[in-house]
Design an enzyme around this catalytic site. Structure first.
Site, PDB file in Angstrom:
ATOM      1  N   ARG A   9      21.835   0.991  77.816  1.00 27.21           N
ATOM      2  CA  ARG A   9      20.972   2.162  77.924  1.00 27.21           C
ATOM      3  C   ARG A   9      21.516   3.240  76.987  1.00 27.21           C
ATOM      4  O   ARG A   9      22.733   3.439  76.893  1.00 27.21           O
ATOM      5  CB  ARG A   9      20.935   2.709  79.346  1.00 27.21           C
ATOM      6  CG  ARG A   9      19.964   3.894  79.416  1.00 27.21           C
ATOM      7  CD  ARG A   9      19.815   4.475  80.791  1.00 27.21           C
ATOM      8  NE  ARG A   9      18.935   5.649  80.716  1.00 27.21           N
ATOM      9  CZ  ARG A   9      18.934   6.625  81.591  1.00 27.21           C
ATOM     10  NH1 ARG A   9      19.744   6.589  82.634  1.00 27.21           N
ATOM     11  NH2 ARG A   9      18.117   7.637  81.433  1.00 27.21           N
ATOM     12  N   HIS A  10      20.621   3.917  76.312  1.00 27.38           N
ATOM     13  CA  HIS A  10      21.010   4.984  75.395  1.00 27.38           C
ATOM     14  C   HIS A  10      21.911   6.007  76.089  1.00 27.38           C
ATOM     15  O   HIS A  10      21.875   6.171  77.303  1.00 27.38           O
ATOM     16  CB  HIS A  10      19.778   5.688  74.828  1.00 27.38           C
ATOM     17  CG  HIS A  10      18.967   6.391  75.881  1.00 27.38           C
ATOM     18  ND1 HIS A  10      19.286   7.644  76.359  1.00 27.38           N
ATOM     19  CD2 HIS A  10      17.868   6.004  76.545  1.00 27.38           C
ATOM     20  CE1 HIS A  10      18.415   8.001  77.276  1.00 27.38           C
ATOM     21  NE2 HIS A  10      17.536   7.019  77.416  1.00 27.38           N
ATOM     22  N   ASN A  16      17.680  14.523  78.871  1.00 24.07           N
ATOM     23  CA  ASN A  16      18.394  14.166  80.099  1.00 24.07           C
ATOM     24  C   ASN A  16      19.142  15.387  80.614  1.00 24.07           C
ATOM     25  O   ASN A  16      19.084  15.706  81.806  1.00 24.07           O
ATOM     26  CB  ASN A  16      19.411  13.038  79.874  1.00 24.07           C
ATOM     27  CG  ASN A  16      18.823  11.682  79.615  1.00 24.07           C
ATOM     28  OD1 ASN A  16      19.266  11.000  78.689  1.00 24.07           O
ATOM     29  ND2 ASN A  16      17.850  11.258  80.391  1.00 24.07           N
ATOM     30  N   GLN A  22      11.286  11.983  79.966  1.00 23.49           N
ATOM     31  CA  GLN A  22      11.126  11.594  78.566  1.00 23.49           C
ATOM     32  C   GLN A  22      10.039  10.566  78.338  1.00 23.49           C
ATOM     33  O   GLN A  22       9.203  10.745  77.464  1.00 23.49           O
ATOM     34  CB  GLN A  22      12.460  11.059  78.020  1.00 23.49           C
ATOM     35  CG  GLN A  22      13.512  12.138  77.982  1.00 23.49           C
ATOM     36  CD  GLN A  22      14.857  11.607  77.576  1.00 23.49           C
ATOM     37  OE1 GLN A  22      15.268  11.835  76.457  1.00 23.49           O
ATOM     38  NE2 GLN A  22      15.530  10.916  78.463  1.00 23.49           N
ATOM     39  N   GLY A  23      10.079   9.443  79.069  1.00 22.02           N
ATOM     40  CA  GLY A  23       9.148   8.366  78.766  1.00 22.02           C
ATOM     41  C   GLY A  23       9.266   7.990  77.302  1.00 22.02           C
ATOM     42  O   GLY A  23      10.352   7.740  76.805  1.00 22.02           O
ATOM     43  N   ARG A  66      16.735   8.756  70.720  1.00 22.33           N
ATOM     44  CA  ARG A  66      17.937   8.655  71.541  1.00 22.33           C
ATOM     45  C   ARG A  66      18.507   7.236  71.544  1.00 22.33           C
ATOM     46  O   ARG A  66      19.722   7.047  71.599  1.00 22.33           O
ATOM     47  CB  ARG A  66      17.660   9.143  72.960  1.00 22.33           C
ATOM     48  CG  ARG A  66      16.554   8.401  73.693  1.00 22.33           C
ATOM     49  CD  ARG A  66      16.031   9.221  74.868  1.00 22.33           C
ATOM     50  NE  ARG A  66      15.047   8.535  75.692  1.00 22.33           N
ATOM     51  CZ  ARG A  66      13.735   8.601  75.505  1.00 22.33           C
ATOM     52  NH1 ARG A  66      13.237   9.291  74.498  1.00 22.33           N
ATOM     53  NH2 ARG A  66      12.913   7.975  76.329  1.00 22.33           N
ATOM     54  N   GLU A  90      10.948   2.934  76.146  1.00 24.91           N
ATOM     55  CA  GLU A  90      10.841   3.298  77.560  1.00 24.91           C
ATOM     56  C   GLU A  90       9.383   3.198  77.988  1.00 24.91           C
ATOM     57  O   GLU A  90       8.468   3.180  77.152  1.00 24.91           O
ATOM     58  CB  GLU A  90      11.371   4.729  77.764  1.00 24.91           C
ATOM     59  CG  GLU A  90      11.327   5.218  79.200  1.00 24.91           C
ATOM     60  CD  GLU A  90      12.133   4.370  80.166  1.00 24.91           C
ATOM     61  OE1 GLU A  90      11.715   3.213  80.421  1.00 24.91           O
ATOM     62  OE2 GLU A  90      13.155   4.851  80.674  1.00 24.91           O
ATOM     63  N   HIS A  92       5.897   4.350  78.985  1.00 30.36           N
ATOM     64  CA  HIS A  92       5.107   5.550  78.692  1.00 30.36           C
ATOM     65  C   HIS A  92       4.662   6.124  80.031  1.00 30.36           C
ATOM     66  O   HIS A  92       3.996   5.457  80.810  1.00 30.36           O
ATOM     67  CB  HIS A  92       3.900   5.220  77.813  1.00 30.36           C
ATOM     68  CG  HIS A  92       3.252   6.431  77.251  1.00 30.36           C
ATOM     69  ND1 HIS A  92       2.647   7.382  78.032  1.00 30.36           N
ATOM     70  CD2 HIS A  92       3.146   6.866  75.971  1.00 30.36           C
ATOM     71  CE1 HIS A  92       2.172   8.343  77.268  1.00 30.36           C
ATOM     72  NE2 HIS A  92       2.473   8.052  76.008  1.00 30.36           N
ATOM     73  N   GLY A 152      16.223   3.183  80.684  1.00 31.33           N
ATOM     74  CA  GLY A 152      16.389   2.847  82.088  1.00 31.33           C
ATOM     75  C   GLY A 152      15.283   2.000  82.682  1.00 31.33           C
ATOM     76  O   GLY A 152      15.534   0.918  83.232  1.00 31.33           O
TER      77      GLY A 152
END
Length: 192
Positions: A9-10, A16, A22-23, A66, A90, A92, A152
């Site tokens: 994961r970024h 964050n 974010q989506g 990210r 991620e 949407h 995530g």
């Protein structure tokens, strides 16, 4: 021989830190902590592949900033060129993108999530993400060690697929920024 795949994961992004949903918002960059998390993920993977007598041959990332910034750190550690795959994006989240976490959670708490094919506020459904991640995982050349840098919800969808269930059939799993999972015969979380 089937080689491991690493799901990363970024690192922490500016959104964050600001607690903004974010989506698929493309522009949030990593924070200083996020860059340290990316470097820690790279070290964790380097230690693991060294222990296994292998080397990372590919780094593939979501094209969202990210994730790309995280993947840049990881790819540099292994001297490989990264490639982007939009399927690693991620989920949407439609009209929820850009809202504060507390507002998003309030809306989510009042929503019936029992139908995994229901798009989230004009965005994607959990099954849309599941199908994207399944296609990525099922299409990998497992003769090479690959690192996938994603997000995530996307990683949760990938893990559901690996468990042989759909997103609505699995327990919620916290995937912290910078988390690393090795996928082999099973899934092992590293460095936690």
């Amino acid at each position: 021989m089937s080689r491991p795949v690493y799901l990363v994961r970024h690192g922490q992004s500016q959104w964050n830190l600001a607690r903004l949903t974010q989506g698929q918002t493309p522009h949030p960059r990593l924070t200083d902590l996020g860059r340290r998390q990316a470097a820690a993920a790279a070290r964790t993977i380097a230690s693991d592949v060294s222990r296994l007598g292998l080397r990372v041959e590919r780094v593939v990332t979501s094209d969202l900033t990210r994730a790309v910034e995280t993947a840049d750190v990881v790819a540099a550690c292994f001297g490989v060129t990264l490639t982007c795959d939009v399927r690693l994006r991620e989920q949407h989240l439609g009209a929820l993108q850009g809202r504060r976490y507390e507002e998003t959670w309030a809306v989510a708490g009042a929503t019936d999530w029992s139908d995994p094919t229901q798009p989230v506020y004009g965005g994607e459904s959990p099954m849309d993400v599941y199908h994207r991640m399944r296609a990525v995982l099922d299409g990998l050349d497992r003769s090479a060690v690959t690192v996938l840098v994603s997000h995530g919800d996307a990683i949760r969808a990938a893990l559901a697929h690996l468990d042989g269930v759909t997103p609505d059939q699995t327990q919620w799993l916290d995937v912290p920024n910078g988390a690393v999972a090795r996928v082999g015969d099973d899934v092992t979380w590293l460095g936690q």
